[in-house]
Design a protein around this motif. Structure first.
Motif, short mmCIF file in Angstrom:
data_model
loop_
_atom_site.label_atom_id
_atom_site.label_comp_id
_atom_site.label_asym_id
_atom_site.label_seq_id
_atom_site.Cartn_x
_atom_site.Cartn_y
_atom_site.Cartn_z
N UNK A 143 8.24 -0.91 6.88
CA UNK A 143 7.27 -0.41 7.87
C UNK A 143 7.90 -0.45 9.26
N UNK A 144 7.88 0.65 9.94
CA UNK A 144 8.51 0.70 11.26
C UNK A 144 7.56 0.34 12.39
N UNK A 145 6.30 0.28 12.06
CA UNK A 145 5.31 -0.19 13.03
C UNK A 145 4.44 -1.24 12.34
N UNK B 106 0.86 -1.18 0.00
CA UNK B 106 0.00 0.00 0.00
C UNK B 106 0.89 1.23 0.00
N UNK B 107 0.31 2.40 -0.32
CA UNK B 107 1.16 3.59 -0.46
C UNK B 107 1.71 4.14 0.86
N UNK B 108 1.03 3.85 1.98
CA UNK B 108 1.42 4.47 3.25
C UNK B 108 2.19 3.46 4.11
N UNK B 109 3.49 3.65 4.23
CA UNK B 109 4.33 2.66 4.94
C UNK B 109 4.58 3.05 6.40
N UNK B 110 3.80 4.01 6.90
CA UNK B 110 3.96 4.33 8.34
C UNK B 110 3.48 3.15 9.20
N UNK B 111 2.63 2.32 8.58
CA UNK B 111 2.09 1.16 9.30
C UNK B 111 2.01 -0.04 8.36
N UNK C 298 -12.01 0.79 -0.79
CA UNK C 298 -11.28 1.03 -2.06
C UNK C 298 -9.90 0.38 -2.02
N UNK C 299 -9.60 -0.36 -0.99
CA UNK C 299 -8.26 -0.97 -0.86
C UNK C 299 -7.51 -0.32 0.29
N UNK C 300 -6.76 -1.11 1.04
CA UNK C 300 -6.10 -0.60 2.25
C UNK C 300 -4.89 0.25 1.85
N UNK C 301 -4.76 1.40 2.53
CA UNK C 301 -3.63 2.28 2.18
C UNK C 301 -2.32 1.78 2.78
N UNK C 302 -2.41 0.85 3.74
CA UNK C 302 -1.19 0.30 4.36
C UNK C 302 -0.85 -1.05 3.73
N UNK C 303 0.42 -1.44 3.73
CA UNK C 303 0.76 -2.81 3.31
C UNK C 303 0.07 -3.83 4.23
N UNK C 304 -0.47 -4.88 3.63
CA UNK C 304 -1.19 -5.90 4.41
C UNK C 304 -0.63 -7.28 4.10
N UNK C 305 -0.35 -8.03 5.12
CA UNK C 305 -0.02 -9.46 4.96
C UNK C 305 -1.18 -10.27 5.53
N UNK C 306 -1.90 -10.94 4.63
CA UNK C 306 -3.00 -11.81 5.09
C UNK C 306 -2.46 -13.23 5.23
N UNK C 307 -2.59 -13.78 6.43
CA UNK C 307 -2.05 -15.12 6.70
C UNK C 307 -3.20 -16.12 6.67
N UNK C 308 -3.09 -17.10 5.79
CA UNK C 308 -4.10 -18.17 5.77
C UNK C 308 -3.46 -19.54 5.95
N UNK C 309 -2.12 -19.56 5.93
CA UNK C 309 -1.45 -20.86 6.11
C UNK C 309 -0.26 -20.70 7.03
N UNK C 310 -0.09 -21.67 7.91
CA UNK C 310 1.05 -21.73 8.82
C UNK C 310 1.80 -23.03 8.53
N UNK C 311 3.13 -23.13 8.68
CA UNK C 311 3.98 -22.22 9.42
C UNK C 311 3.95 -20.79 8.85
N UNK C 312 4.19 -19.85 9.73
CA UNK C 312 4.08 -18.42 9.42
C UNK C 312 5.04 -18.06 8.29
N UNK C 313 4.55 -17.32 7.29
CA UNK C 313 5.39 -16.99 6.12
C UNK C 313 6.39 -15.86 6.42
N UNK C 314 7.56 -16.21 6.88
CA UNK C 314 8.53 -15.20 7.34
C UNK C 314 9.07 -14.35 6.19
N UNK C 315 9.23 -14.95 5.00
CA UNK C 315 9.78 -14.16 3.88
C UNK C 315 8.80 -13.06 3.47
#
Ligand code: SF4
Length: 541
Positions: free
Chosen positions: A284-286, A235-240, A258-275
């Motif tokens: 993103x610092x937060x 997303x365009x806003x990397x503050x979060x 209209x779409x999230x302005x922040x980057x989003x990682x949606x997790x649907x499978x584990x083990x957790x996708x670290x890459x």
């Protein structure tokens, strides 16, 4: 061909399993998982193919039967609510060691906010410590699609797969598209030569398998990164940056139509996708973690990001642990808005104006008559304690009955009564339902008989599993014989019919058995009026 179905999350998972070539579903009813098995029971394909779909005595027997199906090379589904995972934990954890032959999927439905449960444990932790892959759909279509992937994955890697739903996912409805015809069932076939020894968990064998399983974790993780189910969207806003999963993903996106302005990682499978996480944590610092249940991802992130930045606090992780979101309970869109610094929406406030109705025993329920008689008797004794159990009759705790002093988990009524009697409590009375008795009470009764405990067990037998909607109860028609086989004396296994006209007789029987200094069982038998109505209606059709 695309067929569309309007399905609950539970039903979408059930249909996906049927279309994946399911040969058997094994389950014990429990909210919010019950509808998975019920859907399979009434689906025409089940009858057509003769798919096994009876209710099991408990979650452990269900898990073990499904493991037997998998051993025989066919596909099996096990369904339960989250606390059922505790009951089947031995079989569940060891099934990762034996591995799967035919596809084996365990569907665990968690109940955050405890709408109908004694705790809000998070089943993802079970997959994590069993080193088993976990799939967590965030909508009904994913539930349908992912259970089919889960069966394929289970067979490809000889590993059972846990599928986790939560209440709102399980019990909300959406359109599901079916893009292909149901797959055929697997033919009977046994584990391949190089894996058949793993089904015998002698330490010398399973040690090698546990090592293999640990080594496979990287492969599972890489698949999780590349499957396309886990999704990173910039997303365009990397503050979060936001990491989310399950139904919580929907609560997030409702705020960004209209779409999230922040980057989003949606997790649907584990083990957790670290890459995939690294794509976000590089800029993103937060990072805000929005997850339904306990803070599993949040805790993992704190460890992962600590490794990445050597603990210099470069990335701040926010979520349930720092109070950005509530520590317990279900999330809702307002919680998410609050965490994002947005004002609450009026629509959600209005939705919450529904006045909650406290649960109560149905008018005319036999449990009411049983508690009325029990209370009348126990008034005559000082220091009587009543240990309750899980079922409709737990509501005997509420006014006007105020009849039980404990309710912990399935079967704890009579074993707690034994412990209390050993400690000097008298009368020490256990109250349990028929389905709960066969689920987890019979072994406790054997303990009572073997130790000659001075207890009275009241089995409030409504001839069904009433609390979850009237599924078959494993002990129907057998309780007296079970008690006799366990060793309860015939003279002290008494059966009464809980009706107001029978109060004098009920009180007499209960009092006599309390005064008997040994193990006695009073069976109070009258059909649940809800199932009785349904049976009568079916007869008249
Ligand atoms: S559902 Fe049946 S057992 Fe449960 S409270 Fe109602 S009548 Fe009683």
């Amino acid at each position: 061909m695309v067929d569309k179905h309007l399905l609950l999350g539970d039903e979408a998972l059930a249909l996906g399993a049927l279309h994946a070539g399911l040969s058997g579903v094994y389950a014990y009813p429990g909210t919010p998982s019950t509808e998975i098995t019920e859907y399979i029971q009434r689906h025409p394909l089940t009858k057509e193919r003769g798919i096994h779909c009876d209710w099991c005595t408990n979650e452990k027997t269900a898990m073990e039967a499904a493991l037997g199906v998998s051993f025989a090379g066919k596909r099996a589904l096990v369904c339960m609510k989250h606390v059922g995972m505790n009951v089947c934990a031995d079989a569940f954890v060891n099934s990762a060691v034996t591995g799967a032959n035919g596809g084996l999927v365990i569907a665990a439905c968690d109940d955050p906010s405890q709408h109908s449960s004694q705790n809000e444990q998070d089943s993802r932790f079970y997959a994590d410590f069993a080193m088993m892959p976990c799939f967590e759909p965030s909508n009904q279509q994913e539930a349908y699609d992912m259970v089919q992937e889960a069966f394929d994955y289970s067979e490809a890697y000889h590993i059972p797969v846990l599928m986790r739903l939560t209440t709102r996912m399980a019990h909300s409805r959406a359109v599901v598209r079916q893009a292909h015809q149901p797959a055929p069932e697997n033919e009977l076939h046994f584990p391949p030569k190089d894996r058949e020894r793993f089904w015998v968990t002698l330490p010398g064998i399973s040690r090698a398998r546990v090592k293999e399983l640990a080594e496979e974790q990287n492969k599972f993780r890489q698949d999780s990164e590349s499957s396309g189910d886990n999704m990173y969207k910039d997303g365009p806003d990397h503050r979060l940056g936001i990491v989310t999963c399950g139904i919580a993903y929907n609560y997030l996106m409702e705020n960004f139509l209209e779409g999230c302005k922040y980057p989003v990682l949606k997790v649907t499978r584990y083990p957790f996708p670290t890459e995939l996480l690294k794509k976000m944590s590089g800029s993103c610092k937060t990072i805000l973690v929005i997850e339904e249940g306990q803070p599993l991802i949040e805790e993992k992130l704190r460890g992962l990001l600590y490794d990445e930045y050597e603990g210099n606090g470069f990335v701040k992780v926010k979520g349930r642990l720092d109070g950005t979101l509530p520590r317990t309970g279900e999330l809702n869109p307002d919680h998410v808005r609050n965490a994002l610094g947005l004002e609450p929406l009026q629509a959600y406030a209005e939705a919450r104006m529904t006045v909650p109705r406290p649960p109560a025993l149905c008018q005319g329920c036999g449990h009411r008559d049983f508690y009325t008689a029990l209370n009348a008797v126990l008034k005559r004794y000082e220091g009587a304690k009543v240990f309750g159990d899980i079922g409709c009759y737990t509501l005997g705790y509420m006014s006007p009955f105020n009849a039980i002093h404990s309710c912990v988990e399935m079967g704890a009524s009579l074993t707690m009564a034994i412990g209390a009697a050993n400690s000097g409590v008298w009368p020490s009375v256990g109250v349990i339902g028929d389905s709960t008795f066969t689920h987890s009470g019979m072994t406790g009764l054997l303990d009572a008989v073997n130790s000659k405990a001075d207890i009275t067990l009241c089995i409030s037998d409504n001839l069904t599993t009433g609390m979850t909607g009237g599924q078959d109860s494993a002990g129907t028609g057998k309780l007296e014989r079970i008690c006799a086989a366990i060793g309860v004396e015939e003279d002290h296994t008494r059966t009464i019919v809980p009706l107001p006209k029978n109060y004098p007789e009920m009180e007499k029987v209960i009092e006599e058995e309390i005064n008997y200094h040994g193990v006695s069982v009073v069976i109070c038998r009258r059909e649940c009026i809800q199932t009785a109505k349904r049976h009568a209606a079916a007869k008249n059709r």
